[in-house]
Write an enzyme that holds these catalytic residues in place. Structure first.
Site: not given
Length: 298
Positions: A105, A211, A278
């Protein structure tokens, strides 16, 4: 027989950042570094530390902004180059010149960049469900399906997302593990949930700032993101021997993100797990360990 995991260790790096890390195995053995993503912390790699601590010095840090590591207030402190610098300095702090790196990730996003910029630091690179930055940039800019799959990134970039994530005893965070998998996640049991809740209670702003600091997100009218990047693919070549493990039932990062990867990595092999989500590291730890071991022995 598995190795004992030691947590509550800290490294103050030459750039002033203090990172927490867990380890297993004896220092002096070859270093294998495990790098987590969002919304995780070192604990993501518990099964890997126990396994590879038997014959490596296995280390899993909390990245800056997560759990017990420093949490800078400035969003710009979470740009990839600063996280790369942390990992470079951690390897040196531990007494090594090179490491085998396993990353997932956001950890994978950072380590792709580190492998591009600092290939001499790597023995080998193992990436789990994390797209190559150039391919991800292209997909966010041009692929409507990827834009839709990644729309959560823009939500996380918004002011106040950390408060929303913490609401109702981290209900949304729990949903990341359950909803992004295949229904209720069997691995996310009460003990694991308690460990994650303790981590998240220490603060979520640092993780969300990854982010906010990144240009890689679906473009919007106010922020074109990848549309304003003029990148040269020649600058994204990976010279490190690389293996990818990809859970193909990943709702946010579909397997199409692997299309064209051979154009960016000289030495590449891909192991696909069709039913893996994931969170394949948690779902199938023994299989992931076996695939990592095969690569290390090849």
């Amino acid at each position: 027989m598995t190795a004992e995991i030691l947590s509550n260790q800290f490294a103050t790096l030459d750039n002033g950042t203090r990172l927490h890390f867990a380890s297993a195995g004896e220092r002096g053995r070859p270093l294998i570094l495990f790098v987590h993503g969002f919304p995780e912390f070192w604990y993501e790699w518990s099964a890997q530390l126990a396994e590879f601590g038997q014959d490596y010095f296995a280390v899993a840090p909390d990245l800056r902004g997560f759990n017990l590591s420093d949490m800078p207030a400035d969003v710009a402190a979470y740009k990839a180059r600063h996280i790369v610098d942390d990992l470079r300095l951690l390897i040196a702090h531990l007494g090594y010149q090179q490491a085998t790196v396993v990353a997932h990730d956001w950890g994978g996003a950072v380590c792709w960049n580190m492998a591009i910029a600092l290939p001499a630091l790597f023995e080998k690179l193992i990436i789990i469900n994390s797209p190559h930055p150039y391919l991800f940039m292209q997909a966010l800019a041009t692929d409507p399906a990827q834009k839709a799959s990644s729309e959560y990134m823009n939500w996380l970039r918004n002011p106040g997302s950390e408060e929303a994530l913490a609401k109702d005893d981290f209900a949304l965070m729990d949903g990341f593990f359950n909803g992004m998998g295949q229904g209720e996640a069997a691995w996310f049991n009460a003990e694991t949930q308690a460990a994650y809740h303790a981590c998240w209670a220490r603060g979520l702003t640092g993780g969300v700032n990854y982010y906010r600091a990144s240009p890689l997100h679906p473009p919007t009218e106010k922020n074109p993101g990848p549309l304003q990047l003029n990148l040269n693919p020649a600058d994204f070549q990976v010279k490190v021997s690389t293996r990818i493990i990809w859970g193909e039932n990943d709702k946010a990062l579909p397997k199409t993100l692997l299309d064209g990867i051979e154009n960016f990595v000289d030495d590449i092999q891909i192991q696909r797990i069709p039913e893996g989500s994931h969170w394949v590291i948690h779902e199938q730890p023994e299989r992931v360990n076996r695939l990592i071991r095969q690569f290390l022995q090849s």
